[in-house]
Motif scaffolding. Structure first.
Motif, PDB file in Angstrom:
ATOM      1  N   ASN A 185      32.307  51.864  -4.752  1.00 21.18           N
ATOM      2  CA  ASN A 185      32.706  50.457  -4.942  1.00 21.18           C
ATOM      3  C   ASN A 185      32.921  50.162  -6.423  1.00 21.18           C
ATOM      4  OD1 ASN A 185      32.448  50.111  -2.232  1.00 21.18           O
ATOM      5  ND2 ASN A 185      30.796  48.618  -2.295  1.00 21.18           N
ATOM      6  N   LEU A 186      32.021  50.681  -7.270  1.00 21.57           N
ATOM      7  CA  LEU A 186      32.163  50.440  -8.715  1.00 21.57           C
ATOM      8  C   LEU A 186      33.416  51.132  -9.248  1.00 21.57           C
ATOM      9  CD1 LEU A 186      28.478  50.841  -9.997  1.00 21.57           C
ATOM     10  CD2 LEU A 186      29.748  48.731  -9.592  1.00 21.57           C
ATOM     11  N   LEU A 187      33.653  52.351  -8.734  1.00 21.90           N
ATOM     12  CA  LEU A 187      34.846  53.098  -9.166  1.00 21.90           C
ATOM     13  C   LEU A 187      36.128  52.400  -8.726  1.00 21.90           C
ATOM     14  CD1 LEU A 187      34.293  56.909  -8.537  1.00 21.90           C
ATOM     15  CD2 LEU A 187      34.883  55.774 -10.671  1.00 21.90           C
ATOM     16  N   THR A 188      36.114  51.908  -7.475  1.00 21.10           N
ATOM     17  CA  THR A 188      37.285  51.203  -6.944  1.00 21.10           C
ATOM     18  C   THR A 188      37.619  50.012  -7.831  1.00 21.10           C
ATOM     19  OG1 THR A 188      36.559  51.801  -4.739  1.00 21.10           O
ATOM     20  CG2 THR A 188      38.246  50.114  -4.852  1.00 21.10           C
ATOM     21  N   ASN A 189      36.568  49.244  -8.208  1.00 23.20           N
ATOM     22  CA  ASN A 189      36.788  48.091  -9.087  1.00 23.20           C
ATOM     23  C   ASN A 189      37.317  48.534 -10.445  1.00 23.20           C
ATOM     24  OD1 ASN A 189      35.980  46.214  -7.255  1.00 23.20           O
ATOM     25  ND2 ASN A 189      33.927  45.953  -8.074  1.00 23.20           N
ATOM     26  N   ALA A 190      36.670  49.570 -11.000  1.00 19.45           N
ATOM     27  CA  ALA A 190      37.071  50.034 -12.343  1.00 19.45           C
ATOM     28  C   ALA A 190      38.560  50.395 -12.331  1.00 19.45           C
ATOM     29  CB  ALA A 190      36.226  51.230 -12.757  1.00 19.45           C
ATOM     30  N   ILE A 191      38.990  51.070 -11.257  1.00 22.98           N
ATOM     31  CA  ILE A 191      40.400  51.480 -11.165  1.00 22.98           C
ATOM     32  C   ILE A 191      41.286  50.252 -10.924  1.00 22.98           C
ATOM     33  CG2 ILE A 191      42.058  52.786  -9.755  1.00 22.98           C
ATOM     34  CD1 ILE A 191      39.668  54.803  -9.300  1.00 22.98           C
ATOM     35  N   ARG A 192      40.808  49.362 -10.035  1.00 25.56           N
ATOM     36  CA  ARG A 192      41.594  48.174  -9.681  1.00 25.56           C
ATOM     37  C   ARG A 192      41.832  47.261 -10.880  1.00 25.56           C
ATOM     38  NH1 ARG A 192      38.557  45.508  -5.248  1.00 25.56           N
ATOM     39  NH2 ARG A 192      39.633  46.942  -3.880  1.00 25.56           N
ATOM     40  N   TYR A 193      40.797  47.087 -11.712  1.00 24.19           N
ATOM     41  CA  TYR A 193      40.898  46.120 -12.809  1.00 24.19           C
ATOM     42  C   TYR A 193      41.219  46.778 -14.154  1.00 24.19           C
ATOM     43  CZ  TYR A 193      38.938  43.226  -9.139  1.00 24.19           C
ATOM     44  OH  TYR A 193      38.740  42.582  -7.948  1.00 24.19           O
ATOM     45  N   THR A 194      41.754  48.000 -14.085  1.00 19.04           N
ATOM     46  CA  THR A 194      42.154  48.675 -15.321  1.00 19.04           C
ATOM     47  C   THR A 194      43.654  48.943 -15.272  1.00 19.04           C
ATOM     48  OG1 THR A 194      39.991  49.692 -15.587  1.00 19.04           O
ATOM     49  CG2 THR A 194      41.795  50.749 -16.746  1.00 19.04           C
ATOM     50  N   PRO A 195      44.397  48.462 -16.252  1.00 19.51           N
ATOM     51  CA  PRO A 195      45.841  48.699 -16.226  1.00 19.51           C
ATOM     52  C   PRO A 195      46.187  50.173 -16.471  1.00 19.51           C
ATOM     53  CG  PRO A 195      45.235  47.003 -17.832  1.00 19.51           C
ATOM     54  CD  PRO A 195      43.970  47.663 -17.383  1.00 19.51           C
ATOM     55  N   THR A 196      47.411  50.504 -16.157  1.00 17.05           N
ATOM     56  CA  THR A 196      47.922  51.870 -16.346  1.00 17.05           C
ATOM     57  C   THR A 196      47.584  52.388 -17.740  1.00 17.05           C
ATOM     58  OG1 THR A 196      49.718  51.187 -14.949  1.00 17.05           O
ATOM     59  CG2 THR A 196      50.039  53.238 -16.118  1.00 17.05           C
ATOM     60  N   SER A 197      47.340  53.692 -17.819  1.00 18.16           N
ATOM     61  CA  SER A 197      46.993  54.408 -19.056  1.00 18.16           C
ATOM     62  C   SER A 197      45.557  54.148 -19.503  1.00 18.16           C
ATOM     63  CB  SER A 197      47.898  54.058 -20.251  1.00 18.16           C
ATOM     64  OG  SER A 197      49.222  54.171 -19.885  1.00 18.16           O
ATOM     65  N   GLY A 198      44.770  53.472 -18.674  1.00 19.03           N
ATOM     66  CA  GLY A 198      43.379  53.208 -19.032  1.00 19.03           C
ATOM     67  C   GLY A 198      42.481  54.404 -18.742  1.00 19.03           C
ATOM     68  N   VAL A 199      41.220  54.258 -19.125  1.00 20.36           N
ATOM     69  CA  VAL A 199      40.255  55.342 -18.907  1.00 20.36           C
ATOM     70  C   VAL A 199      39.057  54.795 -18.128  1.00 20.36           C
ATOM     71  CG1 VAL A 199      38.775  57.071 -20.033  1.00 20.36           C
ATOM     72  CG2 VAL A 199      40.898  56.336 -21.147  1.00 20.36           C
ATOM     73  N   VAL A 200      38.654  55.548 -17.108  1.00 23.59           N
ATOM     74  CA  VAL A 200      37.445  55.202 -16.351  1.00 23.59           C
ATOM     75  C   VAL A 200      36.469  56.362 -16.519  1.00 23.59           C
ATOM     76  CG1 VAL A 200      36.510  54.837 -14.025  1.00 23.59           C
ATOM     77  CG2 VAL A 200      38.658  53.734 -14.682  1.00 23.59           C
ATOM     78  N   THR A 201      35.233  56.044 -16.894  1.00 26.24           N
ATOM     79  CA  THR A 201      34.264  57.124 -17.137  1.00 26.24           C
ATOM     80  C   THR A 201      33.052  56.989 -16.220  1.00 26.24           C
ATOM     81  OG1 THR A 201      34.916  57.036 -19.452  1.00 26.24           O
ATOM     82  CG2 THR A 201      32.941  58.301 -18.951  1.00 26.24           C
ATOM     83  N   ILE A 202      32.675  58.124 -15.625  1.00 27.70           N
ATOM     84  CA  ILE A 202      31.441  58.174 -14.834  1.00 27.70           C
ATOM     85  C   ILE A 202      30.458  58.965 -15.689  1.00 27.70           C
ATOM     86  CG2 ILE A 202      30.408  58.910 -12.653  1.00 27.70           C
ATOM     87  CD1 ILE A 202      33.272  59.330 -11.565  1.00 27.70           C
TER      88      ILE A 202
END
Ligand code: ADP
Length: 264
Positions: free
Chosen positions: A157-174
């Motif tokens: 759920n946290l990952l889905t949000n991070a991806i959903r609310y991050t525009p293209t070319s962004g970075v998501v880190t676990i």
């Protein structure tokens, strides 16, 4: 004298009893009010996709539609049905958890393996969106005791949000860290961020920062409420820090003493 003391004692006891009854009644009314608000919200959330489904189907039936038009209607209907299914799944999870009907089934999980799996799933979730999904978790044989299915669901759920609310070319880190007393799992993004005044509400059921923007992005407004329930059930905690325009960071902390151990 003795009788007076007893009378005083009795009247104090009666007053205390009356006060605790008042408090109980107040709590019951506020719970009832919350339950009513919740049902109204559920009805509202289901009405929107149902109205769209009905409207589109009626229009398609009324006019002589080409097969391509019908295909478009079916595709759009499928999107709405999928949205409703997610909503119903989330609602079921939360109402079962309220009733205490979801006993946790803790097993021993390799933290690195779990997060690596979730990184892969996150990449699938991101689909065509250009997002760099990084994993920062040392592969040192750390194991934790947790209900794998539920913990997966919370992190996803946290990952889905991070991806959903991050525009293209962004970075998501676990990222994961182990200290003497706890294991922390942090999901950070370089997305749109959340203004400070919203932070205390985002774990509430159906709370969305901007209802209009997010109405058709596939969210149900229940994702973080589920994360909070899973973390609480593991005797852990969740915190969030965010800077609008720069990104957000959600940190799950699971205590080692009660539920978890490490090896490595
Ligand atoms: P939703 O299904 O709407 O995403 P959630 O309960 O998961 O519902 O989140 C509640 C709200 O918190 C979201 O609508 C969004 O406004 C905000 N939010 C959650 N995660 C993030 C994030 N990583 N970046 C920016 N906003 C977020």
């Amino acid at each position: 004298t003795q009788p007076l003391a007893t009378d005083q004692l009795n009247s104090t006891a009666v007053r205390e009893l009356a006060e605790s009854c008042d408090r109980l009644i107040e709590r019951m009314f506020s719970a009832l009010h919350r339950a009513r608000q919740f049902s109204a919200h559920v009805a509202h959330e289901l009405r929107t996709p149902l109205t769209i489904l009905r409207g589109e189907t009626e229009i398609a039936l009324r006019r002589k539609s080409e097969i391509t038009d019908i295909r478009q209607v079916l595709e759009s209907n499928l999107e709405e049905i999928t949205r409703m299914s997610y909503l119903v799944d989330d609602l079921l999870t939360l109402s079962k958890s309220d009733l205490g009907e979801i006993p946790l089934q803790p097993t021993t999980i390799s933290l690195h393996q779990l997060l690596k799996d979730l990184q892969r799933q996150g990449q699938v979730l991101a689909g065509g969106k250009e997002i760099l999904l990084e994993l920062d978790c040392p592969d040192t044989g750390i194991v934790i005791q947790a209900d794998e299915l539920r913990l997966r669901q919370a992190i996803l759920n946290l990952l889905t949000n991070a991806i959903r609310y991050t525009p293209t070319s962004g970075v998501v880190t676990i990222a994961a860290r182990v200290t003497e007393s706890a294991v922390t799992i942090r999901i950070s993004d370089t997305g749109i961020g959340i203004e400070e005044r919203h932070l205390q509400h985002i774990f509430d059921r159906f709370y969305r920062v901007d209802k209009n923007i997010h109405q058709y992005d596939g969210g149900t407004g229940l994702g973080l409420a589920i994360v909070k329930w899973v973390v609480d059930a593991h005797h852990g905690s969740i915190s969030v820090s965010s800077t609008p325009g720069q990104g957000s960071s959600f940190t799950i902390t699971l205590p080692k003493s009660r539920n978890n151990s490490t090896r490595g």
